[in-house]
Scaffold this motif. Sequence first.
Motif, PDB file in Angstrom:
ATOM      1  N   ASP A  84      -1.451  -9.732  12.291  1.00  0.00           N
ATOM      2  CA  ASP A  84      -0.690 -10.467  11.278  1.00  0.00           C
ATOM      3  C   ASP A  84      -1.533 -11.538  10.611  1.00  0.00           C
ATOM      4  O   ASP A  84      -1.323 -11.878   9.443  1.00  0.00           O
ATOM      5  N   ALA A  85      -2.511 -12.085  11.344  1.00  0.00           N
ATOM      6  CA  ALA A  85      -3.353 -13.141  10.797  1.00  0.00           C
ATOM      7  C   ALA A  85      -4.473 -12.600   9.909  1.00  0.00           C
ATOM      8  O   ALA A  85      -5.210 -13.377   9.309  1.00  0.00           O
ATOM      9  N   CYS A  86      -4.606 -11.284   9.839  1.00  0.00           N
ATOM     10  CA  CYS A  86      -5.703 -10.674   9.081  1.00  0.00           C
ATOM     11  C   CYS A  86      -5.252 -10.209   7.703  1.00  0.00           C
ATOM     12  O   CYS A  86      -4.089  -9.905   7.473  1.00  0.00           O
ATOM     13  N   ASP A  87      -6.228 -10.138   6.826  1.00  0.00           N
ATOM     14  CA  ASP A  87      -6.004  -9.669   5.464  1.00  0.00           C
ATOM     15  C   ASP A  87      -6.345  -8.195   5.300  1.00  0.00           C
ATOM     16  O   ASP A  87      -5.841  -7.521   4.407  1.00  0.00           O
ATOM     17  N   VAL A  88      -7.247  -7.707   6.172  1.00  0.00           N
ATOM     18  CA  VAL A  88      -7.768  -6.343   6.058  1.00  0.00           C
ATOM     19  C   VAL A  88      -7.863  -5.736   7.456  1.00  0.00           C
ATOM     20  O   VAL A  88      -8.241  -6.425   8.412  1.00  0.00           O
ATOM     21  N   LEU A  89      -7.519  -4.459   7.561  1.00  0.00           N
ATOM     22  CA  LEU A  89      -7.653  -3.701   8.797  1.00  0.00           C
ATOM     23  C   LEU A  89      -8.575  -2.520   8.514  1.00  0.00           C
ATOM     24  O   LEU A  89      -8.341  -1.760   7.575  1.00  0.00           O
ATOM     25  N   VAL A  90      -9.636  -2.366   9.317  1.00  0.00           N
ATOM     26  CA  VAL A  90     -10.600  -1.284   9.128  1.00  0.00           C
ATOM     27  C   VAL A  90     -10.702  -0.480  10.409  1.00  0.00           C
ATOM     28  O   VAL A  90     -10.849  -1.051  11.500  1.00  0.00           O
ATOM     29  N   GLY A  91     -10.637   0.840  10.294  1.00  0.00           N
ATOM     30  CA  GLY A  91     -10.799   1.679  11.468  1.00  0.00           C
ATOM     31  C   GLY A  91     -11.033   3.124  11.092  1.00  0.00           C
ATOM     32  O   GLY A  91     -10.700   3.555   9.984  1.00  0.00           O
ATOM     33  N   ALA A  92     -11.615   3.876  12.030  1.00  0.00           N
ATOM     34  CA  ALA A  92     -11.772   5.312  11.833  1.00  0.00           C
ATOM     35  C   ALA A  92     -10.417   5.985  11.963  1.00  0.00           C
ATOM     36  O   ALA A  92      -9.504   5.477  12.620  1.00  0.00           O
ATOM     37  N   HIS A  93     -10.278   7.132  11.335  1.00  0.00           N
ATOM     38  CA  HIS A  93      -9.031   7.888  11.389  1.00  0.00           C
ATOM     39  C   HIS A  93      -8.606   8.073  12.836  1.00  0.00           C
ATOM     40  O   HIS A  93      -9.362   8.565  13.677  1.00  0.00           O
ATOM     41  N   GLY A  94      -7.378   7.637  13.162  1.00  0.00           N
ATOM     42  CA  GLY A  94      -6.881   7.763  14.509  1.00  0.00           C
ATOM     43  C   GLY A  94      -5.706   6.842  14.763  1.00  0.00           C
ATOM     44  O   GLY A  94      -5.261   6.104  13.870  1.00  0.00           O
ATOM     45  N   SER A  95      -5.243   6.854  15.998  1.00  0.00           N
ATOM     46  CA  SER A  95      -4.010   6.139  16.324  1.00  0.00           C
ATOM     47  C   SER A  95      -4.135   4.630  16.211  1.00  0.00           C
ATOM     48  O   SER A  95      -3.125   3.930  16.062  1.00  0.00           O
ATOM     49  N   GLY A  96      -5.347   4.099  16.301  1.00  0.00           N
ATOM     50  CA  GLY A  96      -5.513   2.658  16.191  1.00  0.00           C
ATOM     51  C   GLY A  96      -5.017   2.095  14.876  1.00  0.00           C
ATOM     52  O   GLY A  96      -4.628   0.917  14.795  1.00  0.00           O
ATOM     53  N   LEU A  97      -4.997   2.919  13.852  1.00  0.00           N
ATOM     54  CA  LEU A  97      -4.541   2.451  12.544  1.00  0.00           C
ATOM     55  C   LEU A  97      -3.037   2.209  12.502  1.00  0.00           C
ATOM     56  O   LEU A  97      -2.535   1.610  11.553  1.00  0.00           O
ATOM     57  N   THR A  98      -2.312   2.666  13.531  1.00  0.00           N
ATOM     58  CA  THR A  98      -0.874   2.370  13.549  1.00  0.00           C
ATOM     59  C   THR A  98      -0.617   0.866  13.653  1.00  0.00           C
ATOM     60  O   THR A  98       0.491   0.403  13.366  1.00  0.00           O
ATOM     61  N   ASN A  99      -1.652   0.095  14.014  1.00  0.00           N
ATOM     62  CA  ASN A  99      -1.512  -1.355  14.032  1.00  0.00           C
ATOM     63  C   ASN A  99      -1.253  -1.934  12.646  1.00  0.00           C
ATOM     64  O   ASN A  99      -0.914  -3.112  12.528  1.00  0.00           O
ATOM     65  N   MET A 100      -1.365  -1.112  11.613  1.00  0.00           N
ATOM     66  CA  MET A 100      -1.057  -1.586  10.268  1.00  0.00           C
ATOM     67  C   MET A 100       0.393  -2.070  10.157  1.00  0.00           C
ATOM     68  O   MET A 100       0.723  -2.840   9.263  1.00  0.00           O
ATOM     69  N   VAL A 101       1.240  -1.628  11.067  1.00  0.00           N
ATOM     70  CA  VAL A 101       2.645  -2.036  11.012  1.00  0.00           C
ATOM     71  C   VAL A 101       2.796  -3.547  11.198  1.00  0.00           C
ATOM     72  O   VAL A 101       3.813  -4.127  10.808  1.00  0.00           O
ATOM     73  N   PHE A 102       1.768  -4.206  11.749  1.00  0.00           N
ATOM     74  CA  PHE A 102       1.828  -5.647  11.966  1.00  0.00           C
ATOM     75  C   PHE A 102       1.266  -6.454  10.800  1.00  0.00           C
ATOM     76  O   PHE A 102       1.299  -7.689  10.829  1.00  0.00           O
ATOM     77  N   LEU A 103       0.721  -5.786   9.785  1.00  0.00           N
ATOM     78  CA  LEU A 103       0.130  -6.491   8.651  1.00  0.00           C
ATOM     79  C   LEU A 103       1.201  -7.072   7.737  1.00  0.00           C
ATOM     80  O   LEU A 103       2.324  -6.571   7.662  1.00  0.00           O
ATOM     81  N   ARG A 104       0.807  -8.103   7.004  1.00  0.00           N
ATOM     82  CA  ARG A 104       1.689  -8.665   5.989  1.00  0.00           C
ATOM     83  C   ARG A 104       1.667  -7.778   4.743  1.00  0.00           C
ATOM     84  O   ARG A 104       0.705  -7.048   4.492  1.00  0.00           O
ATOM     85  N   ALA A 105       2.707  -7.859   3.955  1.00  0.00           N
ATOM     86  CA  ALA A 105       2.777  -7.095   2.703  1.00  0.00           C
ATOM     87  C   ALA A 105       1.576  -7.441   1.832  1.00  0.00           C
ATOM     88  O   ALA A 105       1.181  -8.600   1.730  1.00  0.00           O
ATOM     89  N   GLY A 106       1.000  -6.411   1.215  1.00  0.00           N
ATOM     90  CA  GLY A 106      -0.137  -6.615   0.327  1.00  0.00           C
ATOM     91  C   GLY A 106      -1.484  -6.568   1.010  1.00  0.00           C
ATOM     92  O   GLY A 106      -2.513  -6.570   0.333  1.00  0.00           O
ATOM     93  N   ALA A 107      -1.505  -6.539   2.345  1.00  0.00           N
ATOM     94  CA  ALA A 107      -2.773  -6.427   3.061  1.00  0.00           C
ATOM     95  C   ALA A 107      -3.394  -5.050   2.793  1.00  0.00           C
ATOM     96  O   ALA A 107      -2.736  -4.133   2.284  1.00  0.00           O
ATOM     97  N   VAL A 108      -4.670  -4.917   3.140  1.00  0.00           N
ATOM     98  CA  VAL A 108      -5.416  -3.693   2.830  1.00  0.00           C
ATOM     99  C   VAL A 108      -5.806  -2.978   4.120  1.00  0.00           C
ATOM    100  O   VAL A 108      -6.304  -3.609   5.060  1.00  0.00           O
ATOM    101  N   VAL A 109      -5.584  -1.677   4.162  1.00  0.00           N
ATOM    102  CA  VAL A 109      -6.007  -0.826   5.277  1.00  0.00           C
ATOM    103  C   VAL A 109      -7.160   0.044   4.785  1.00  0.00           C
ATOM    104  O   VAL A 109      -7.011   0.776   3.802  1.00  0.00           O
ATOM    105  N   VAL A 110      -8.306  -0.052   5.444  1.00  0.00           N
ATOM    106  CA  VAL A 110      -9.468   0.782   5.103  1.00  0.00           C
ATOM    107  C   VAL A 110      -9.632   1.819   6.196  1.00  0.00           C
ATOM    108  O   VAL A 110      -9.919   1.481   7.349  1.00  0.00           O
TER     109      VAL A 110
END
Length: 202
Positions: A84-110
């Motif tokens: 939640d404290a981050c602006d950007v989430l970066v990860g390889a294709h996989g289940s770890g990217l499900t953490n995007m659910v904790f991001l604030r609106a407008g954040a970026v997932v790479v």
Amino acid sequence: MLAFREFVRAAYPLLSPGASITLPCKSGGGGMRPWLMLILRGRTRQFVNEGAIMDTIERAGFEVACMDEVASWADVGAVAREVDACDVLVGAHGSGLTNMVFLRAGAVVVQVIPWGKMEPYGEGFSGALAAHMGLRHVMYSIAAEESTMYNRYGEDHPVITDPDVFYRNGSNAKFYWREQNIWLNTTRFAPTLQMVKRMRRE
């Protein structure tokens, strides 16, 4: 998906963007630089040059924190606050990217897409969901040389030159999902980071 993300944020609760970063991180010098969370996978599709990747992220103007994909489930509430404290989430294709659910609106997932025509999976599993959750999504598809299979099998092997063969015979998961790791070309990846910075300003 938008309603689900809002439900999750209320359940923990994630009400403030000011949570402190306590996960292992390497700070580039403080200030008001945006925070980027780098997800490190535990088994397959690992970043084998994570140190160089972190240095590149810092040079691009981000503070960088790392999350171990496996350890992240030990305390989901703590991880939720860190993401939640981050602006950007970066990860390889996989289940770890499900953490995007904790991001604030407008954040970026790479999402870093491994070699082997995996873009449709990346869009279906993460890209479309990010859009529905009010997040912005960027795919970076690695070049063949960025896959550890390139050195293991050689540049002329069909696993590099003709992925369709392995999709037809059903062994694509064996090679592209389970066998390969990623040696990210930081020079090639740097423009993606600059694009993400521009997206944050829009």
